[in-house]
Design a protein around this motif. Structure first.
Motif, PDB file in Angstrom:
ATOM      1  N   ASN A 167       0.791  -1.228   0.000  1.00  0.00           N
ATOM      2  CA  ASN A 167       0.000   0.000   0.000  1.00  0.00           C
ATOM      3  C   ASN A 167       0.825   1.280   0.000  1.00  0.00           C
ATOM      4  O   ASN A 167       0.273   2.364  -0.174  1.00  0.00           O
ATOM      5  CB  ASN A 167      -0.945   0.010   1.202  1.00  0.00           C
ATOM      6  N   LYS A 168       2.147   1.160   0.202  1.00  0.00           N
ATOM      7  CA  LYS A 168       2.975   2.369   0.173  1.00  0.00           C
ATOM      8  C   LYS A 168       4.374   2.016  -0.309  1.00  0.00           C
ATOM      9  O   LYS A 168       5.080   1.206   0.303  1.00  0.00           O
ATOM     10  CB  LYS A 168       3.068   3.004   1.562  1.00  0.00           C
ATOM     11  N   VAL A 169       4.762   2.629  -1.410  1.00  0.00           N
ATOM     12  CA  VAL A 169       6.064   2.411  -2.032  1.00  0.00           C
ATOM     13  C   VAL A 169       6.842   3.718  -2.028  1.00  0.00           C
ATOM     14  O   VAL A 169       6.286   4.785  -2.318  1.00  0.00           O
ATOM     15  CB  VAL A 169       5.894   1.903  -3.479  1.00  0.00           C
ATOM     16  N   LEU A 170       8.118   3.633  -1.711  1.00  0.00           N
ATOM     17  CA  LEU A 170       9.025   4.777  -1.818  1.00  0.00           C
ATOM     18  C   LEU A 170      10.030   4.507  -2.932  1.00  0.00           C
ATOM     19  O   LEU A 170      10.719   3.482  -2.910  1.00  0.00           O
ATOM     20  CB  LEU A 170       9.762   5.002  -0.496  1.00  0.00           C
ATOM     21  N   VAL A 171      10.098   5.410  -3.896  1.00  0.00           N
ATOM     22  CA  VAL A 171      11.113   5.341  -4.950  1.00  0.00           C
ATOM     23  C   VAL A 171      12.249   6.278  -4.571  1.00  0.00           C
ATOM     24  O   VAL A 171      12.040   7.487  -4.407  1.00  0.00           O
ATOM     25  CB  VAL A 171      10.531   5.735  -6.324  1.00  0.00           C
ATOM     26  N   VAL A 172      13.442   5.724  -4.410  1.00  0.00           N
ATOM     27  CA  VAL A 172      14.644   6.508  -4.100  1.00  0.00           C
ATOM     28  C   VAL A 172      15.500   6.531  -5.361  1.00  0.00           C
ATOM     29  O   VAL A 172      16.186   5.564  -5.683  1.00  0.00           O
ATOM     30  CB  VAL A 172      15.418   5.893  -2.914  1.00  0.00           C
ATOM     31  N   ASP A 173      15.438   7.622  -6.084  1.00  0.00           N
ATOM     32  CA  ASP A 173      16.108   7.735  -7.380  1.00  0.00           C
ATOM     33  C   ASP A 173      17.332   8.629  -7.213  1.00  0.00           C
ATOM     34  O   ASP A 173      17.210   9.846  -7.079  1.00  0.00           O
ATOM     35  CB  ASP A 173      15.146   8.324  -8.408  1.00  0.00           C
ATOM     36  N   LEU A 174      18.519   8.007  -7.236  1.00  0.00           N
ATOM     37  CA  LEU A 174      19.766   8.739  -7.021  1.00  0.00           C
ATOM     38  C   LEU A 174      20.650   8.772  -8.258  1.00  0.00           C
ATOM     39  O   LEU A 174      21.852   9.010  -8.173  1.00  0.00           O
ATOM     40  CB  LEU A 174      20.513   8.154  -5.816  1.00  0.00           C
ATOM     41  N   ASP A 175      20.067   8.531  -9.408  1.00  0.00           N
ATOM     42  CA  ASP A 175      20.743   8.756 -10.675  1.00  0.00           C
ATOM     43  C   ASP A 175      21.052  10.243 -10.807  1.00  0.00           C
ATOM     44  O   ASP A 175      20.394  11.082 -10.186  1.00  0.00           O
ATOM     45  CB  ASP A 175      19.810   8.310 -11.805  1.00  0.00           C
ATOM     46  N   VAL A 176      22.035  10.603 -11.616  1.00  0.00           N
ATOM     47  CA  VAL A 176      22.370  12.016 -11.784  1.00  0.00           C
ATOM     48  C   VAL A 176      21.261  12.787 -12.493  1.00  0.00           C
ATOM     49  O   VAL A 176      21.154  14.008 -12.377  1.00  0.00           O
ATOM     50  CB  VAL A 176      23.708  12.187 -12.537  1.00  0.00           C
ATOM     51  N   HIS A 177      20.407  12.063 -13.230  1.00  0.00           N
ATOM     52  CA  HIS A 177      19.310  12.687 -13.969  1.00  0.00           C
ATOM     53  C   HIS A 177      17.988  12.487 -13.228  1.00  0.00           C
ATOM     54  O   HIS A 177      17.747  11.422 -12.663  1.00  0.00           O
ATOM     55  CB  HIS A 177      19.195  12.079 -15.372  1.00  0.00           C
ATOM     56  N   GLN A 178      17.133  13.496 -13.255  1.00  0.00           N
ATOM     57  CA  GLN A 178      15.845  13.378 -12.583  1.00  0.00           C
ATOM     58  C   GLN A 178      15.029  12.222 -13.160  1.00  0.00           C
ATOM     59  O   GLN A 178      15.020  11.982 -14.367  1.00  0.00           O
ATOM     60  CB  GLN A 178      15.035  14.671 -12.714  1.00  0.00           C
ATOM     61  N   GLY A 179      14.324  11.521 -12.275  1.00  0.00           N
ATOM     62  CA  GLY A 179      13.429  10.446 -12.711  1.00  0.00           C
ATOM     63  C   GLY A 179      12.115  11.016 -13.202  1.00  0.00           C
ATOM     64  O   GLY A 179      11.060  10.833 -12.591  1.00  0.00           O
ATOM     65  N   ASN A 180      12.167  11.697 -14.344  1.00  0.00           N
ATOM     66  CA  ASN A 180      11.001  12.441 -14.824  1.00  0.00           C
ATOM     67  C   ASN A 180       9.840  11.543 -15.230  1.00  0.00           C
ATOM     68  O   ASN A 180       8.676  11.845 -14.959  1.00  0.00           O
ATOM     69  CB  ASN A 180      11.390  13.371 -15.977  1.00  0.00           C
ATOM     70  N   GLY A 181      10.141  10.413 -15.875  1.00  0.00           N
ATOM     71  CA  GLY A 181       9.067   9.507 -16.274  1.00  0.00           C
ATOM     72  C   GLY A 181       8.366   8.903 -15.075  1.00  0.00           C
ATOM     73  O   GLY A 181       7.135   8.826 -15.021  1.00  0.00           O
ATOM     74  N   THR A 182       9.140   8.487 -14.085  1.00  0.00           N
ATOM     75  CA  THR A 182       8.562   7.912 -12.870  1.00  0.00           C
ATOM     76  C   THR A 182       7.698   8.939 -12.153  1.00  0.00           C
ATOM     77  O   THR A 182       6.604   8.624 -11.657  1.00  0.00           O
ATOM     78  CB  THR A 182       9.667   7.408 -11.925  1.00  0.00           C
ATOM     79  N   ALA A 183       8.166  10.188 -12.094  1.00  0.00           N
ATOM     80  CA  ALA A 183       7.390  11.251 -11.458  1.00  0.00           C
ATOM     81  C   ALA A 183       6.058  11.455 -12.160  1.00  0.00           C
ATOM     82  O   ALA A 183       5.008  11.594 -11.506  1.00  0.00           O
ATOM     83  CB  ALA A 183       8.196  12.547 -11.461  1.00  0.00           C
ATOM     84  N   GLN A 184       6.065  11.445 -13.499  1.00  0.00           N
ATOM     85  CA  GLN A 184       4.820  11.642 -14.247  1.00  0.00           C
ATOM     86  C   GLN A 184       3.868  10.480 -14.041  1.00  0.00           C
ATOM     87  O   GLN A 184       2.658  10.670 -13.844  1.00  0.00           O
ATOM     88  CB  GLN A 184       5.134  11.818 -15.741  1.00  0.00           C
ATOM     89  N   ILE A 185       4.378   9.278 -14.078  1.00  0.00           N
ATOM     90  CA  ILE A 185       3.516   8.097 -13.955  1.00  0.00           C
ATOM     91  C   ILE A 185       2.780   8.097 -12.618  1.00  0.00           C
ATOM     92  O   ILE A 185       1.597   7.741 -12.542  1.00  0.00           O
ATOM     93  CB  ILE A 185       4.345   6.817 -14.133  1.00  0.00           C
ATOM     94  N   PHE A 186       3.461   8.534 -11.554  1.00  0.00           N
ATOM     95  CA  PHE A 186       2.873   8.443 -10.215  1.00  0.00           C
ATOM     96  C   PHE A 186       2.401   9.786  -9.660  1.00  0.00           C
ATOM     97  O   PHE A 186       2.154   9.902  -8.460  1.00  0.00           O
ATOM     98  CB  PHE A 186       3.886   7.811  -9.261  1.00  0.00           C
ATOM     99  N   GLU A 187       2.242  10.784 -10.530  1.00  0.00           N
ATOM    100  CA  GLU A 187       1.883  12.121 -10.034  1.00  0.00           C
ATOM    101  C   GLU A 187       0.540  12.139  -9.310  1.00  0.00           C
ATOM    102  O   GLU A 187       0.322  12.976  -8.424  1.00  0.00           O
ATOM    103  CB  GLU A 187       1.887  13.138 -11.177  1.00  0.00           C
ATOM    104  N   ASN A 188      -0.351  11.222  -9.652  1.00  0.00           N
ATOM    105  CA  ASN A 188      -1.663  11.179  -9.000  1.00  0.00           C
ATOM    106  C   ASN A 188      -1.887   9.869  -8.251  1.00  0.00           C
ATOM    107  O   ASN A 188      -3.042   9.467  -8.042  1.00  0.00           O
ATOM    108  CB  ASN A 188      -2.773  11.389 -10.040  1.00  0.00           C
TER     109      ASN A 188
END
Length: 300
Positions: A149-170
């Motif tokens: 019921n609760k997932v945390l994505v820890v994205d430490l790549d040098v580039h922003q995880g833009n696709g992941t952010a869009q997919i889970f924005e809502n």
């Protein structure tokens, strides 16, 4: 037992001219086996992911056009790879590698994918060497089929995880945390739940202070049941596509911080390797290998 997704298709389905630094997908397991960090028993070869699981995350029309090799030249250019049946097959195998690694993590505490971390793939398009988003697909799999019921994505790549952010924005069940170079690709950033943009040239001390400030607080506030860790090593000062100033030792301490916190909080974690584009491939292999060494140290 540490279970690690690896397949020859990770490197061997890519066209000439795109195989460096993709050679890391073969060299990394060879190094880990040679030094005794893992055995053959730690590796598993994922099958292609079933279409229904892809469609839990990605737009049906996009998937049909991608799998039918019908993307426009502009769309193909944005992915960075010439589109081919072999490339799509590679991506689908990588997706299942992360899904299966997540299921192993539920059992063993951690699961890893030699590839993955395809965080620039959006619901309806690919970018930046990413056609489908393995972290998003695996997170949705756990939510839909494993009652997480609760997932945390820890994205430490040098580039922003833009696709992941869009997919889970809502999606309130997924909290996205991206710590990345602020003035780097992608030049249009999406809104993660927490973005920490870093100045160019950020060194080990500054980076690690910020990580050790934010991540423990997130674990307390978000209270995740599962963590996905995108551990790109393009944070290194030697990286051709990154603009930070970290050393291999600093990158190792970054990974130690994440894995130690997950272990301390009894949080299952799945690790996807993400980017790494240093001119000397030995730097890439050493930095990635440290992540696996630490996983063995903390969990087994």
């Amino acid at each position: 037992m540490l279970k690690i997704a690896w397949s020859e298709i990770f490197a061997h389905s890519l066209p000439e001219g795109h195989r460096f630094p993709m050679a890391k997908y073969d060299l990394l397991p060879e190094q880990l086996l040679y030094e005794g960090t893992i055995t053959e028993g730690n590796l598993f070869a994922p099958e292609p992911l079933a279409e229904k699981f892809i469609l839990d995350t990605h737009d049906t029309t996009y998937w049909q056009r991608l799998s039918g090799l019908q993307l426009t030249p502009s769309e193909i250019r944005k992915t960075g790879f010439p589109l081919s049946e072999q490339l799509v097959q590679r991506e689908v195998v990588i997706m299942n590698g992360t899904v299966q690694a997540a299921l192993f993590a539920l059992e063993y505490g951690i699961g890893m994918n030699i590839a993955g971390g395809t965080h620039h793939a959006f619901t309806d398009r690919g970018e930046g060497f990413c056609l489908l988003n393995d972290i998003a697909i695996a997170a949705n799999h756990l939510i839909k089929y494993k009652n997480i019921n609760k997932v945390l994505v820890v994205d430490l790549d040098v580039h922003q995880g833009n696709g992941t952010a869009q997919i889970f924005e809502n999606e309130p069940k997924v909290f996205t945390f991206s710590m990345h170079c602020g003035h780097n690709y992608p030049f249009h950033k999406e809104n993660s739940d927490l973005d920490v943009p870093l100045a160019e040239g950020t060194d080990d001390k500054t980076y690690l202070q910020l990580l050790k400030h934010h991540l423990p607080r997130l674990l307390d506030v978000v209270q995740p049941e599962f963590v996905f860790f995108q551990s790109g090593v393009d944070v290194l000062a030697t990286d051709k596509l990154g603009k930070l100033g970290m050393t291999i030792d600093g990158c190792k301490e970054r990974d130690r911080t994440v894995l130690e916190l997950c272990k301390r909080h009894n949080l299952p974690v799945t690790v996807s390797m993400g980017g790494g584009y240093s001119k000397q491939i030995a730097y890439i292999i050493e930095a990635h290998a440290n992540t696996f060494r630490l996983a063995q140290q903390f969990y087994f």
